[in-house]
Design a protein around this motif. Structure first.
Motif, mmCIF file in Angstrom:
data_model
loop_
_atom_site.group_PDB
_atom_site.id
_atom_site.type_symbol
_atom_site.label_atom_id
_atom_site.label_comp_id
_atom_site.label_asym_id
_atom_site.label_seq_id
_atom_site.Cartn_x
_atom_site.Cartn_y
_atom_site.Cartn_z
ATOM 1 N N VAL A 98 0.848 -1.191 0.000
ATOM 2 C CA VAL A 98 0.000 0.000 0.000
ATOM 3 C C VAL A 98 0.891 1.251 0.000
ATOM 4 O O VAL A 98 1.868 1.339 0.753
ATOM 5 C CB VAL A 98 -0.943 -0.006 1.223
ATOM 6 C CG1 VAL A 98 -1.719 1.310 1.312
ATOM 7 C CG2 VAL A 98 -1.898 -1.189 1.139
ATOM 8 N N LEU A 99 0.544 2.196 -0.854
ATOM 9 C CA LEU A 99 1.322 3.435 -0.991
ATOM 10 C C LEU A 99 0.368 4.621 -0.858
ATOM 11 O O LEU A 99 -0.678 4.650 -1.518
ATOM 12 C CB LEU A 99 1.986 3.466 -2.375
ATOM 13 C CG LEU A 99 2.664 4.775 -2.788
ATOM 14 C CD1 LEU A 99 3.938 5.018 -1.974
ATOM 15 C CD2 LEU A 99 2.994 4.763 -4.285
ATOM 16 N N PHE A 100 0.725 5.561 0.009
ATOM 17 C CA PHE A 100 -0.003 6.824 0.070
ATOM 18 C C PHE A 100 0.835 7.904 -0.614
ATOM 19 O O PHE A 100 1.996 8.093 -0.262
ATOM 20 C CB PHE A 100 -0.286 7.229 1.523
ATOM 21 C CG PHE A 100 -1.445 6.485 2.134
ATOM 22 C CD1 PHE A 100 -2.720 7.029 2.143
ATOM 23 C CD2 PHE A 100 -1.267 5.211 2.682
ATOM 24 C CE1 PHE A 100 -3.794 6.334 2.684
ATOM 25 C CE2 PHE A 100 -2.335 4.503 3.225
ATOM 26 C CZ PHE A 100 -3.603 5.071 3.232
ATOM 27 N N VAL A 101 0.255 8.551 -1.605
ATOM 28 C CA VAL A 101 0.935 9.658 -2.286
ATOM 29 C C VAL A 101 0.266 10.944 -1.818
ATOM 30 O O VAL A 101 -0.963 11.018 -1.764
ATOM 31 C CB VAL A 101 0.807 9.534 -3.820
ATOM 32 C CG1 VAL A 101 1.544 10.685 -4.515
ATOM 33 C CG2 VAL A 101 1.342 8.199 -4.306
ATOM 34 N N ARG A 102 1.068 11.928 -1.461
ATOM 35 C CA ARG A 102 0.481 13.180 -0.985
ATOM 36 C C ARG A 102 1.319 14.365 -1.465
ATOM 37 O O ARG A 102 2.498 14.210 -1.833
ATOM 38 C CB ARG A 102 0.385 13.184 0.541
ATOM 39 C CG ARG A 102 1.739 13.238 1.180
ATOM 40 C CD ARG A 102 1.691 13.184 2.692
ATOM 41 N NE ARG A 102 3.057 13.327 3.197
ATOM 42 C CZ ARG A 102 3.450 13.038 4.412
ATOM 43 N NH1 ARG A 102 2.595 12.559 5.300
ATOM 44 N NH2 ARG A 102 4.716 13.212 4.790
ATOM 45 N N GLY A 103 0.725 15.527 -1.447
ATOM 46 C CA GLY A 103 1.454 16.731 -1.843
ATOM 47 C C GLY A 103 0.509 17.904 -1.889
ATOM 48 O O GLY A 103 -0.609 17.851 -1.360
ATOM 49 N N ARG A 104 0.969 18.981 -2.533
ATOM 50 C CA ARG A 104 0.137 20.175 -2.693
ATOM 51 C C ARG A 104 0.097 20.555 -4.158
ATOM 52 O O ARG A 104 1.098 20.405 -4.858
ATOM 53 C CB ARG A 104 0.703 21.351 -1.903
ATOM 54 C CG ARG A 104 0.524 21.226 -0.391
ATOM 55 C CD ARG A 104 1.142 22.416 0.312
ATOM 56 N NE ARG A 104 0.381 23.641 0.100
ATOM 57 C CZ ARG A 104 0.921 24.840 -0.143
ATOM 58 N NH1 ARG A 104 2.221 24.984 -0.229
ATOM 59 N NH2 ARG A 104 0.151 25.902 -0.320
ATOM 60 N N VAL A 105 -1.067 21.034 -4.592
ATOM 61 C CA VAL A 105 -1.173 21.568 -5.952
ATOM 62 C C VAL A 105 -1.228 23.086 -5.827
ATOM 63 O O VAL A 105 -2.121 23.631 -5.169
ATOM 64 C CB VAL A 105 -2.423 21.048 -6.685
ATOM 65 C CG1 VAL A 105 -2.423 21.552 -8.128
ATOM 66 C CG2 VAL A 105 -2.484 19.527 -6.659
ATOM 67 N N THR A 106 -0.258 23.748 -6.427
ATOM 68 C CA THR A 106 -0.193 25.213 -6.348
ATOM 69 C C THR A 106 0.081 25.791 -7.737
ATOM 70 O O THR A 106 0.473 25.072 -8.657
ATOM 71 C CB THR A 106 0.962 25.672 -5.423
ATOM 72 O OG1 THR A 106 2.192 25.238 -6.002
ATOM 73 C CG2 THR A 106 0.820 25.139 -4.009
ATOM 74 N N SER A 107 -0.090 27.104 -7.823
ATOM 75 C CA SER A 107 0.389 27.829 -8.985
ATOM 76 C C SER A 107 1.915 27.984 -8.813
ATOM 77 O O SER A 107 2.443 27.787 -7.713
ATOM 78 C CB SER A 107 -0.295 29.195 -9.039
ATOM 79 O OG SER A 107 0.034 29.853 -10.241
ATOM 80 N N THR A 108 2.612 28.366 -9.880
ATOM 81 C CA THR A 108 4.075 28.469 -9.755
ATOM 82 C C THR A 108 4.493 29.532 -8.733
ATOM 83 O O THR A 108 5.602 29.480 -8.221
ATOM 84 C CB THR A 108 4.723 28.792 -11.123
ATOM 85 O OG1 THR A 108 3.939 29.788 -11.769
ATOM 86 C CG2 THR A 108 4.809 27.571 -12.006
ATOM 87 N N ASP A 109 3.602 30.475 -8.395
ATOM 88 C CA ASP A 109 3.966 31.468 -7.366
ATOM 89 C C ASP A 109 3.614 30.978 -5.962
ATOM 90 O O ASP A 109 3.727 31.727 -4.992
ATOM 91 C CB ASP A 109 3.292 32.820 -7.659
ATOM 92 C CG ASP A 109 1.776 32.772 -7.474
ATOM 93 O OD1 ASP A 109 1.242 31.688 -7.117
ATOM 94 O OD2 ASP A 109 1.116 33.806 -7.685
ATOM 95 N N GLY A 110 3.161 29.736 -5.837
ATOM 96 C CA GLY A 110 2.874 29.158 -4.519
ATOM 97 C C GLY A 110 1.415 29.259 -4.096
ATOM 98 O O GLY A 110 1.028 28.698 -3.070
#
Ligand code: BEZ
Ligand code: FE
Length: 263
Positions: A113-125
């Motif tokens: 089992v793998l959990f992938v996580r992160g944030r989706v932002t514009s290039t300016d954050g």
């Protein structure tokens, strides 16, 4: 489906096509290609079309990688793009939070089992809560749902809206393994004739869209894969290789995504 004339316009077609034909004629002349050989080529390309394998042929000849490199700015702050490949299925199911991409099936027992996580932002954050993430990948063995009869339809595929103020996302999947591109058709015969292996490193495909931003199609790879250095389609980019670490009873992988503003 659009024709090249609709996409590029008649004028551009008038510039590119004569050059392409001249380059082809030069190669045929240089190698003194015979009538029999040329008709065999035409027969082969007909078989590629009938088998719906032109995208796959573009991929294994690394033409898709060339087009990707010419189409997307690799130096910007946006997440690097990568080729789509032929195995995306339109209209995948919408998944509900907490997103789990698969149903358990016979054959997945050895998977992790793998959990992938992160944030989706514009290039300016700036976070992009309205971003839609669309994932497709193989299972831990047996490949894609489309050719693994044990898997339910659309297993390891799905999309959802991020819907988080900070742009944070997470999904549960299983760590994919390296696999071979389809080899039973005409492209398989090409690979065999050219002595090119059919393997790809393990990867997860992402399509990410958000209002006011350029859409992104990319892939994430994992370290220590035997095919990182010799992916048959040549699509591995070092910036897209992400560590996988043990987090309790599962594996975890972090992947932040930055989209470029449109235009
Ligand atoms: C894939 O990663 O799904 C893929 C890419 C190119 C050719 C075949 C498969
Ligand atoms: Fe794939």
């Amino acid at each position: 489906m659009s024709t090249p004339t609709e996409v590029g316009g008649r004028e551009r077609l008038g510039r590119v096509v004569p050059d392409a034909i001249a380059a082809l004629h030069e190669v045929l002349r240089r190698h003194n290609v015979t009538e029999d050989e040329w008709y065999a080529v035409l027969e082969y390309l007909t078989a590629v079309g009938k088998a719906d394998e032109f995208v796959l042929l573009s991929d294994v000849t690394r033409t898709s990688v060339l087009i990707d490199a010419m189409s997307h700015n690799a130096d910007g702050d946006a997440t690097a793009s990568d080729v789509e490949g032929p195995l995306y299925r339109a209209d995948p199911p919408w998944r509900e939070a907490p997103v789990k991409l698969y149903e358990d099936y016979e054959g997945a027992e050895d998977g992790e089992v793998l959990f992938v996580r992160g944030r989706v932002t514009s290039t300016d954050g700036t976070p992009l809560p309205d971003a839609v993430i669309d994932i497709w990948q193989t299972g831990p063995n047996g490949g894609y749902d489309t050719w693994d009869e044990r898997q339910p339809e659309f297993n390891f595929r799905g999309r959802w809206r991020v819907a988080d103020e900070a742009g944070a996302y997470q999904f549960q999947t299983m760590l994919p393994k390296p696999y071979t591109v389809p080899t039973q058709g005409p492209v398989g015969r090409y690979l065999e004739a050219m002595g090119q292996h059919p393997w790809r490193p393990a990867h997860i495909h992402f399509k990410v869209t958000a209002p006011g931003h350029e859409p992104l199609t990319t892939q994430v790879f994992f370290p220590d894969d035997p095919y990182l250095e010799n992916d048959t389609i040549g699509a591995v980019k070092p910036a897209l290789v992400r560590p996988v670490e043990r987090r309790g009873d599962h594996l975890g992988c972090d992947f932040d995504i930055a989209l470029a503003p449109a235009g």
